[in-house]
Design an enzyme around this catalytic site. Sequence first.
Site, PDB file in Angstrom:
ATOM      1  N   GLU A  42       6.930   0.901   5.721  1.00 44.94           N
ATOM      2  CA  GLU A  42       7.441   0.188   4.547  1.00 44.94           C
ATOM      3  C   GLU A  42       8.855  -0.276   4.872  1.00 44.94           C
ATOM      4  O   GLU A  42       9.741   0.552   5.097  1.00 44.94           O
ATOM      5  CB  GLU A  42       7.446   1.098   3.327  1.00 44.94           C
ATOM      6  CG  GLU A  42       8.071   0.477   2.084  1.00 44.94           C
ATOM      7  CD  GLU A  42       8.260   1.479   0.963  1.00 44.94           C
ATOM      8  OE1 GLU A  42       9.181   1.276   0.141  1.00 44.94           O
ATOM      9  OE2 GLU A  42       7.509   2.483   0.906  1.00 44.94           O
ATOM     10  N   ARG A  46      16.606  -4.124   1.128  1.00 43.18           N
ATOM     11  CA  ARG A  46      17.866  -3.686   0.534  1.00 43.18           C
ATOM     12  C   ARG A  46      19.090  -4.469   1.008  1.00 43.18           C
ATOM     13  O   ARG A  46      20.198  -4.204   0.547  1.00 43.18           O
ATOM     14  CB  ARG A  46      18.067  -2.191   0.801  1.00 43.18           C
ATOM     15  CG  ARG A  46      17.022  -1.322   0.117  1.00 43.18           C
ATOM     16  CD  ARG A  46      17.298   0.149   0.305  1.00 43.18           C
ATOM     17  NE  ARG A  46      16.290   0.973  -0.355  1.00 43.18           N
ATOM     18  CZ  ARG A  46      16.275   2.302  -0.340  1.00 43.18           C
ATOM     19  NH1 ARG A  46      17.229   2.957   0.309  1.00 43.18           N
ATOM     20  NH2 ARG A  46      15.317   2.965  -0.961  1.00 43.18           N
ATOM     21  N   THR A  70      11.147  -1.557  -2.142  1.00 40.16           N
ATOM     22  CA  THR A  70      12.294  -1.903  -2.979  1.00 40.16           C
ATOM     23  C   THR A  70      12.196  -3.362  -3.424  1.00 40.16           C
ATOM     24  O   THR A  70      13.158  -4.136  -3.368  1.00 40.16           O
ATOM     25  CB  THR A  70      13.628  -1.658  -2.253  1.00 40.16           C
ATOM     26  OG1 THR A  70      13.556  -0.440  -1.503  1.00 40.16           O
ATOM     27  CG2 THR A  70      14.779  -1.514  -3.265  1.00 40.16           C
ATOM     28  N   LYS A 130       4.188   5.155  -7.025  1.00 47.02           N
ATOM     29  CA  LYS A 130       5.275   5.763  -6.265  1.00 47.02           C
ATOM     30  C   LYS A 130       6.015   6.739  -7.182  1.00 47.02           C
ATOM     31  O   LYS A 130       6.302   6.421  -8.339  1.00 47.02           O
ATOM     32  CB  LYS A 130       6.223   4.674  -5.769  1.00 47.02           C
ATOM     33  CG  LYS A 130       7.459   5.189  -5.046  1.00 47.02           C
ATOM     34  CD  LYS A 130       8.314   4.027  -4.563  1.00 47.02           C
ATOM     35  CE  LYS A 130       9.560   4.520  -3.851  1.00 47.02           C
ATOM     36  NZ  LYS A 130      10.358   3.404  -3.286  1.00 47.02           N
TER      37      LYS A 130
END
Length: 320
Positions: A42, A46, A70, A130
């Site tokens: 993953e 960011r 994210t 998640k």
Amino acid sequence: MRKDALELIEKIGLLPLINVKDPSKAAPIVRALSKGGIDAVEVTLRDASAFESLVAAREASPDGLVGAGTVHNARDAERAIDAGADFIVCPGICPETVRLCREREVAVIPGATSATEIEAARSFGLNVVKFFPADLSGGLEMINALRGPFADVRFTPTGGVNFSNLSTYASSKAVFAIGGSFLTPSAAVENEDWDAITATAERAIDISLGFTMGHVGINCQSVDEAQAAATDFAKIFRFNTREIDISFFGGSAVEAMKKPSFGANGHIAIATNSMKRAIYHLERRGYSFRFFKTNDAGEMIAAYINDEIGGFAIHLCVKY
């Protein structure tokens, strides 16, 4: 893009995070993880270079799973999918992002740590979420509590998961897969110690599978012989005996078969945290299976490896 992304994530059982400012490091990280047995990553979005890292990871792993994490909005989700992402992971639930992923037929794992958030995920037909930050949100104790009213939901814990508690999470049927940056240690990435990342992947897989001795099966020639063998063994150690359709157990360590089965002498059962994970990783290592057994609920309870050792067949079984 792989439409079986969720299925493969579950089989691998581990989802490492790639969070690097230098995109040139993404490819060697992916290759090091794959060498260690993990073909899924993953890439967290960011910083400005994250999409470059995503592309590099995709190019380094054309047959593996590469996802974007994210992801805060549908725009970034679409950009990630166009860059080759097989799945999208979100910190929370953004309806527009979920709808976009459903339209593009790409797996999406939204963040959910409360009953309200889980209900929202289920309203979109999603049952894998998640669980972040796992430690601050109550850890496995909270996950197990939420499984009460949401038995159909499974969790991917990240945040605070490490080698000290990996075994605990991996042993839970409520856990779909385990994610985290502990699988890509920052020191190893900084020093470009790719062998260390490979070793980390191998260690994590071993812990997640949790192989332990299950029992020894003895091939007997009749029902009476099997019952006598189990009874004699149980008598010595004051174990209980129990009968199932194909055998008698003397305690939990010895199974006496009512008629000869696989193996010249019998079989050795190795217990694991997850049959799916164990089969996947053993097949990846080159082992094949010749027989599978399921229970009335359709759950796999035994898987026989083709190889025999010392006249004994080897099969996996689930931990109880």
